[in-house]
Design an enzyme around this catalytic site. Structure first.
Site, mmCIF file in Angstrom:
data_model
loop_
_atom_site.group_PDB
_atom_site.id
_atom_site.type_symbol
_atom_site.label_atom_id
_atom_site.label_comp_id
_atom_site.label_asym_id
_atom_site.label_seq_id
_atom_site.Cartn_x
_atom_site.Cartn_y
_atom_site.Cartn_z
ATOM 1 N N VAL A 134 -10.335 -3.236 3.142
ATOM 2 C CA VAL A 134 -9.228 -2.371 3.534
ATOM 3 C C VAL A 134 -8.569 -2.900 4.802
ATOM 4 O O VAL A 134 -7.340 -2.913 4.936
ATOM 5 C CB VAL A 134 -9.714 -0.918 3.728
ATOM 6 N N LYS A 135 -9.387 -3.367 5.747
ATOM 7 C CA LYS A 135 -8.834 -3.923 6.991
ATOM 8 C C LYS A 135 -7.997 -5.165 6.705
ATOM 9 O O LYS A 135 -6.945 -5.377 7.322
ATOM 10 C CB LYS A 135 -9.985 -4.269 7.946
ATOM 11 N N LEU A 136 -8.423 -6.000 5.751
ATOM 12 C CA LEU A 136 -7.655 -7.190 5.405
ATOM 13 C C LEU A 136 -6.279 -6.809 4.876
ATOM 14 O O LEU A 136 -5.262 -7.407 5.249
ATOM 15 C CB LEU A 136 -8.401 -8.025 4.364
#
Length: 265
Positions: free
Chosen positions: A169-171
């Site tokens: 999700v952070k990517l």
């Protein structure tokens, strides 16, 4: 109260430590140098000078270093995982490859240690306000157990899936963040072509239907270039991680990659 060991008390980590201490947790922080030790002790945490002291008797170990390589070194080569007691949890805040999270989870399993990737979105000011966004990847039971501690500085704390999901999700978040900067750089150029001052443009657009969080940050700085300078070190690192991880996982950034390139022009 939890017994917490913390590695990486820097720009992001130190205010996390301060919030953890403020919530009554027993926090021990790796601090190898005198200035780092002084900063840690000022928060009320206990400074430890040797990595070999990290992990033993800890209920939670937090890792908030800068790179994937540093996470591997701390957790695997320096033996932190191997010293953690059965039933404890490793929480990784560093933006790393989801594959590294899988490696850590496999290495932790024989010790009965849970691994949670707790990717962050925000900065030190969000930590100080208790409003850092956290994307958590991990088993339901482990995430439920650690969430009350993470709420010392995290809100919202979002469980997004299995180990590695927080990083994924952070990517996507970071790819979109960089792409938005690129698109807004192009918007500024269009404004210039039309004879609109950039500061005026970005003071107006946050009130329109095109508004986004990045635009508001640019408006506060006055220009795309000023905002880019402020976040450049971390943005460059995060874009490199995004591209490497997406390639490693067999994905394709598509049009996001084109927009990301625009922010460097």
């Amino acid at each position: 109260m939890s017994r917490v060991h913390f590695v990486g008390a820097g720009r992001m980590g130190l205010p996390m430590v301060e919030r953890l201490v403020g919530d009554g947790h027993d926090v021990h922080v790796l601090a190898r140098h005198d200035d780092a030790r002084a900063a840690v002790e000022k928060t009320g945490a206990t400074a430890v000078g040797d990595i070999t002291a990290v992990g033993t008797d800890a209920e939670l170990v937090f890792v908030c270093v800068f790179t994937d390589e540093q996470v591997r070194r701390v957790c695997l080569e320096d033996g932190v995982l191997g010293r953690m007691p059965k039933g404890s949890t490793l929480v990784v805040h560093t933006t790393i490859s989801p594959r590294t999270v899988e490696t850590l989870a496999s290495a932790a399993e024989p010790f009965g240690v849970a691994v949670i990737d707790a990717a962050v979105s925000g900065g030190p000011h969000d930590i100080a306000a208790g409003a850092l966004t956290l994307f958590l990847g991990g088993a339901d039971e482990a995430v439920a157990a650690v969430t009350p501690v993470l709420k010392s500085y995290g809100d919202p704390v979002l469980h997004v899936g299995a180990p590695g999901s927080g990083q994924k999700v952070k990517l996507v978040n970071n790819a979109l963040f960089a792409a938005e900067i690129g698109l807004l750089a192009e918007a500024a150029e269009l404004g210039r072509q039309l004879g609109v001052d950039e500061a005026a443009l970005f003071s107006a657009l946050p009130h329109g239907s095109s508004s986004c969080k990045v635009m508001g940050n640019i408006a506060m700085r006055g220009s795309v270039s000023e905002f880019r300078s402020a976040v450049g070190e971390f943005l460059t690192k995060d874009v490199a991680v995004v591209r490497a991880a997406v390639s490693e996982l067999g994905g394709d950034l598509g049009v996001l990659d084109t927009a990301i390139d625009a922010h460097t022009r």
